[in-house]
Design a protein around this motif. Structure first.
Motif, PDB file in Angstrom:
ATOM      1  N   HIS A 141       0.807  -1.219   0.000  1.00 48.54           N
ATOM      2  CA  HIS A 141       0.000   0.000   0.000  1.00 48.54           C
ATOM      3  C   HIS A 141       0.835   1.261   0.000  1.00 48.54           C
ATOM      4  O   HIS A 141       0.474   2.263  -0.629  1.00 48.54           O
ATOM      5  CB  HIS A 141      -0.947  -0.006   1.205  1.00 48.54           C
ATOM      6  N   TYR A 142       1.954   1.254   0.726  1.00 43.98           N
ATOM      7  CA  TYR A 142       2.755   2.473   0.799  1.00 43.98           C
ATOM      8  C   TYR A 142       3.443   2.764  -0.535  1.00 43.98           C
ATOM      9  O   TYR A 142       3.652   3.924  -0.897  1.00 43.98           O
ATOM     10  CB  TYR A 142       3.780   2.402   1.936  1.00 43.98           C
ATOM     11  N   GLU A 143       3.766   1.714  -1.302  1.00 42.22           N
ATOM     12  CA  GLU A 143       4.316   1.927  -2.641  1.00 42.22           C
ATOM     13  C   GLU A 143       3.268   2.552  -3.554  1.00 42.22           C
ATOM     14  O   GLU A 143       3.560   3.471  -4.327  1.00 42.22           O
ATOM     15  CB  GLU A 143       4.785   0.596  -3.231  1.00 42.22           C
ATOM     16  N   ILE A 144       2.039   2.063  -3.443  1.00 45.06           N
ATOM     17  CA  ILE A 144       0.944   2.593  -4.255  1.00 45.06           C
ATOM     18  C   ILE A 144       0.648   4.034  -3.869  1.00 45.06           C
ATOM     19  O   ILE A 144       0.550   4.928  -4.725  1.00 45.06           O
ATOM     20  CB  ILE A 144      -0.319   1.726  -4.070  1.00 45.06           C
ATOM     21  N   GLY A 145       0.514   4.267  -2.555  1.00 46.32           N
ATOM     22  CA  GLY A 145       0.134   5.594  -2.074  1.00 46.32           C
ATOM     23  C   GLY A 145       1.163   6.655  -2.376  1.00 46.32           C
ATOM     24  O   GLY A 145       0.827   7.790  -2.757  1.00 46.32           O
ATOM     25  N   GLU A 146       2.439   6.312  -2.214  1.00 50.12           N
ATOM     26  CA  GLU A 146       3.495   7.290  -2.503  1.00 50.12           C
ATOM     27  C   GLU A 146       3.590   7.571  -4.000  1.00 50.12           C
ATOM     28  O   GLU A 146       3.808   8.725  -4.405  1.00 50.12           O
ATOM     29  CB  GLU A 146       4.832   6.789  -1.952  1.00 50.12           C
ATOM     30  N   ALA A 147       3.414   6.535  -4.823  1.00 54.68           N
ATOM     31  CA  ALA A 147       3.455   6.738  -6.276  1.00 54.68           C
ATOM     32  C   ALA A 147       2.302   7.614  -6.747  1.00 54.68           C
ATOM     33  O   ALA A 147       2.470   8.420  -7.680  1.00 54.68           O
ATOM     34  CB  ALA A 147       3.421   5.382  -6.988  1.00 54.68           C
ATOM     35  N   LEU A 148       1.158   7.483  -6.109  1.00 54.55           N
ATOM     36  CA  LEU A 148       0.002   8.316  -6.459  1.00 54.55           C
ATOM     37  C   LEU A 148       0.159   9.750  -5.969  1.00 54.55           C
ATOM     38  O   LEU A 148      -0.519  10.664  -6.463  1.00 54.55           O
ATOM     39  CB  LEU A 148      -1.277   7.707  -5.872  1.00 54.55           C
ATOM     40  N   GLY A 149       1.015   9.933  -4.949  1.00 54.20           N
ATOM     41  CA  GLY A 149       1.232  11.269  -4.413  1.00 54.20           C
ATOM     42  C   GLY A 149       0.269  11.661  -3.316  1.00 54.20           C
ATOM     43  O   GLY A 149       0.175  12.848  -2.966  1.00 54.20           O
ATOM     44  N   ARG A 273       7.138  -0.064   8.100  1.00 48.86           N
ATOM     45  CA  ARG A 273       6.815   0.611   6.849  1.00 48.86           C
ATOM     46  C   ARG A 273       5.307   0.710   6.697  1.00 48.86           C
ATOM     47  O   ARG A 273       4.563  -0.204   7.015  1.00 48.86           O
ATOM     48  CB  ARG A 273       7.382  -0.162   5.644  1.00 48.86           C
ATOM     49  N   GLY A 274       4.865   1.851   6.184  1.00 50.49           N
ATOM     50  CA  GLY A 274       3.455   1.989   5.875  1.00 50.49           C
ATOM     51  C   GLY A 274       2.584   2.299   7.074  1.00 50.49           C
ATOM     52  O   GLY A 274       3.052   2.761   8.106  1.00 50.49           O
ATOM     53  N   MET A 275       1.282   1.996   6.933  1.00 55.33           N
ATOM     54  CA  MET A 275       0.307   2.400   7.949  1.00 55.33           C
ATOM     55  C   MET A 275      -0.445   1.224   8.546  1.00 55.33           C
ATOM     56  O   MET A 275      -1.565   1.375   9.025  1.00 55.33           O
ATOM     57  CB  MET A 275      -0.672   3.421   7.357  1.00 55.33           C
ATOM     58  N   LEU A 276       0.183   0.056   8.565  1.00 50.39           N
ATOM     59  CA  LEU A 276      -0.473  -1.107   9.176  1.00 50.39           C
ATOM     60  C   LEU A 276      -0.553  -0.987  10.691  1.00 50.39           C
ATOM     61  O   LEU A 276      -1.545  -1.389  11.302  1.00 50.39           O
ATOM     62  CB  LEU A 276       0.281  -2.389   8.817  1.00 50.39           C
ATOM     63  N   ARG A 391      -6.857  -0.184   7.820  1.00 50.88           N
ATOM     64  CA  ARG A 391      -6.504  -1.479   7.232  1.00 50.88           C
ATOM     65  C   ARG A 391      -7.438  -1.815   6.068  1.00 50.88           C
ATOM     66  O   ARG A 391      -7.026  -2.489   5.118  1.00 50.88           O
ATOM     67  CB  ARG A 391      -6.516  -2.566   8.297  1.00 50.88           C
ATOM     68  N   ALA A 392      -8.687  -1.359   6.137  1.00 53.52           N
ATOM     69  CA  ALA A 392      -9.584  -1.533   4.995  1.00 53.52           C
ATOM     70  C   ALA A 392      -9.078  -0.731   3.800  1.00 53.52           C
ATOM     71  O   ALA A 392      -9.148  -1.183   2.644  1.00 53.52           O
ATOM     72  CB  ALA A 392     -11.001  -1.110   5.366  1.00 53.52           C
ATOM     73  N   LEU A 393      -8.564   0.471   4.068  1.00 53.00           N
ATOM     74  CA  LEU A 393      -7.981   1.284   2.990  1.00 53.00           C
ATOM     75  C   LEU A 393      -6.795   0.556   2.360  1.00 53.00           C
ATOM     76  O   LEU A 393      -6.666   0.507   1.128  1.00 53.00           O
ATOM     77  CB  LEU A 393      -7.533   2.634   3.540  1.00 53.00           C
ATOM     78  N   ILE A 394      -5.939  -0.008   3.199  1.00 53.51           N
ATOM     79  CA  ILE A 394      -4.797  -0.773   2.695  1.00 53.51           C
ATOM     80  C   ILE A 394      -5.279  -1.914   1.800  1.00 53.51           C
ATOM     81  O   ILE A 394      -4.748  -2.134   0.694  1.00 53.51           O
ATOM     82  CB  ILE A 394      -3.974  -1.331   3.869  1.00 53.51           C
ATOM     83  N   ASP A 404      -1.784   0.217 -14.385  1.00 55.87           N
ATOM     84  CA  ASP A 404      -1.212   1.547 -14.589  1.00 55.87           C
ATOM     85  C   ASP A 404      -0.961   2.305 -13.287  1.00 55.87           C
ATOM     86  O   ASP A 404      -0.606   3.489 -13.305  1.00 55.87           O
ATOM     87  CB  ASP A 404      -2.110   2.385 -15.501  1.00 55.87           C
ATOM     88  N   GLY A 405      -1.156   1.629 -12.124  1.00 56.11           N
ATOM     89  CA  GLY A 405      -0.902   2.254 -10.831  1.00 56.11           C
ATOM     90  C   GLY A 405      -2.090   2.958 -10.226  1.00 56.11           C
ATOM     91  O   GLY A 405      -2.012   3.430  -9.080  1.00 56.11           O
ATOM     92  N   THR A 406      -3.191   3.056 -10.957  1.00 51.18           N
ATOM     93  CA  THR A 406      -4.416   3.631 -10.389  1.00 51.18           C
ATOM     94  C   THR A 406      -5.119   2.589  -9.539  1.00 51.18           C
ATOM     95  O   THR A 406      -4.809   1.395  -9.582  1.00 51.18           O
ATOM     96  CB  THR A 406      -5.361   4.119 -11.499  1.00 51.18           C
ATOM     97  N   VAL A 407      -6.084   3.035  -8.748  1.00 50.44           N
ATOM     98  CA  VAL A 407      -6.854   2.146  -7.876  1.00 50.44           C
ATOM     99  C   VAL A 407      -8.334   2.344  -8.166  1.00 50.44           C
ATOM    100  O   VAL A 407      -8.849   3.479  -8.058  1.00 50.44           O
ATOM    101  CB  VAL A 407      -6.568   2.428  -6.385  1.00 50.44           C
ATOM    102  N   THR A 408      -9.019   1.285  -8.541  1.00 52.63           N
ATOM    103  CA  THR A 408     -10.452   1.358  -8.796  1.00 52.63           C
ATOM    104  C   THR A 408     -11.216   1.470  -7.474  1.00 52.63           C
ATOM    105  O   THR A 408     -10.898   0.772  -6.509  1.00 52.63           O
ATOM    106  CB  THR A 408     -10.935   0.103  -9.553  1.00 52.63           C
ATOM    107  N   VAL A 409     -12.205   2.335  -7.433  1.00 54.96           N
ATOM    108  CA  VAL A 409     -13.032   2.488  -6.238  1.00 54.96           C
ATOM    109  C   VAL A 409     -14.063   1.362  -6.205  1.00 54.96           C
ATOM    110  O   VAL A 409     -14.796   1.161  -7.176  1.00 54.96           O
ATOM    111  CB  VAL A 409     -13.758   3.855  -6.236  1.00 54.96           C
TER     112      VAL A 409
END
Length: 427
Positions: A141-149, A273-276, A391-394, A404-409
């Motif tokens: 999750h932290y890789e995804i979140g940081e890449a998204l900004g 690492r991250g928000m777990l 943790r649900a967000l993760i 492509d690094g996006t996250v579908t809602v």
């Protein structure tokens, strides 16, 4: 808290339960301490009785003009009066020692709880759904979140230190949507009453749900002596402290969406690492107050309510029955919901649902009156996460990651996202 009368009547049962939890036998030591308390109480009562009797005898001696006897009796009364405070203080000290020992005893596991030393002894109850079927690389999750900004750990560290996270923009909205979704499902579909309760509580509240005295190192305390709640279980369960409820009004079901605060004193080096594992996080809490007969069924119901959230989000998970060595201090039985995290390639806990019997009810002096009984009984309590929002967000980020690094809602969250269907990189 366990009843000393029950311990006196069932010493072998207590020691057997402690052994299942990996603890040493304590029944005889507690009984010996209770015997000492009873002896001290009896001594103080005997002194008080003799003082009262001697005081009356002084009057009789004076009436009989027996001055010598009267003076002798007065001296005896005075001597007892001088010794009594010390006896009463000893009684208070021994009683406090016994109560403290009882307060540190864990709850008695149900007979059907698997026996084990740690999480390796937990038993899978069932699982739901499937792992995501895509070919692109899984990320944490932290890789995804940081890449998204939208996930900033450096800014959080500047403000507050380690184990904090700053969420921005679309991810902040997604987390808020998750919390609103959870609270809406539990209030509108599961019959829980939403509560906005204090985040700062007194010693008595923490004692009532079992955080004190044993787990003070896991908590944050303010300069005025209050405690930041580690879970809304504390505030919600204590709503009934020192109350006598009518059985026909049970069960009471409460829910709250709150920040929670934990020192994570025993987790050095784990999930850094991250928000777990955070000092501050959002959680949707479920609490039920029941009678003795309904508690076990309520446990199954509460767990199903928490499962509904994961099912609506389309997240693969399993339900684990915790063994005696991995179960919480106040629980008699616990189910953990563990959600699949592709980035870690493993299941991680996202909710714990526990039935506590009258353990907390006794600590809070919370009782109910039976339909046909004049006598009261201690309430039975249950608590669970419905679920942990962070943790649900993760889980959503890792399971709904696109190539492509996006996250579908997830579809269940669309009504809360203002038309946003995908989390995309910040401009």
């Amino acid at each position: 808290m366990l009843d000393i009368k029950w311990i006196r009547d069932n010493p072998a049962a207590l020691d057997a339960a402690l052994a299942k939890r990996g603890a040493s036998p304590l029944a005889q030591a507690l009984i010996d301490l209770d015997e000492k308390r009873r002896a001290v109480i009896q001594t103080a009562q005997d002194m008080q009785s003799r003082r009262n009797a001697a005081s009356k005898e002084v009057g009789a001696a004076m009436a009989a003009k027996n001055t010598d006897l009267a003076e002798k009796l007065k001296a005896e009364v005075s001597a007892i009066k001088d010794r009594l405070p010390a006896a009463e203080e000893e009684e208070r000290q021994v009683t406090a020692e016994l109560n403290d020992a009882l307060a540190r005893l864990p709850n008695i596991p149900f007979e059907d709880v698997p026996v084990g030393a740690d999480e390796a002894g937990n038993v899978e109850k069932h699982r739901w759904g499937n792992r995501p079927a895509w070919n692109h690389k899984a990320l944490e999750h932290y890789e995804i979140g940081e890449a998204l900004g939208y996930m900033d750990f450096e800014a959080a560290a500047k403000i507050a230190g380690s184990r904090f996270t700053v969420l921005k923009g679309q991810l902040a909205r997604l987390e808020r949507a998750l919390g609103q979704f959870m609270i809406d499902v539990h209030t509108q579909e599961h019959g829980y009453t939403e509560v906005h309760a204090p985040l700062l509580v007194r010693d008595d509240a923490m004692f009532g749900t079992g955080q004190l005295p044993k787990f003070s190192e896991d908590l944050f305390r303010t300069t005025d002596g209050r405690w930041l709640i580690p879970t809304a279980e504390v505030s919600l369960t204590n709503l009934v402290r020192e109350e006598i409820l009518e059985q026909e009004k049970l069960p009471l079901r409460f829910t709250a969406l709150t920040p929670c605060f934990r020192s994570e004193a025993g987790s050095a080096g784990r999930d850094t690492r991250g928000m777990l594992r955070q000092h501050q996080f959002m959680k949707c809490e479920l609490v039920s107050i029941t009678d003795a007969e309904s508690a076990v069924d309520e446990h199954e119901r509460m767990t199903a309510c928490a499962e509904t959230i994961l099912q609506r989000l389309g997240l693969h998970y399993r339900v684990m029955t915790l063994c005696t060595g991995d179960m919480g201090f106040g629980a008699r039985k616990t189910y953990d919901l563990e959600v699949w995290l592709p980035g870690q390639d493993t299941f991680r806990e996202i909710s714990s649902c526990s039935v506590c019997g009258d353990f907390q009810g006794r600590r809070m002096n919370a009782r109910y009156r039976g339909r046909d009984d004049k006598a009261t009984k201690f309430v039975h309590t249950l608590n669970g996460s419905g679920t942990a929002v962070g943790r649900a967000l993760i889980a959503v980020m890792e399971n709904y990651l696109n190539a492509d690094g996006t996250v579908t809602v997830p579809e269940a969250l669309l009504p809360y996202m203002g038309g946003l269907t995908k989390i995309e990189k910040a401009a």
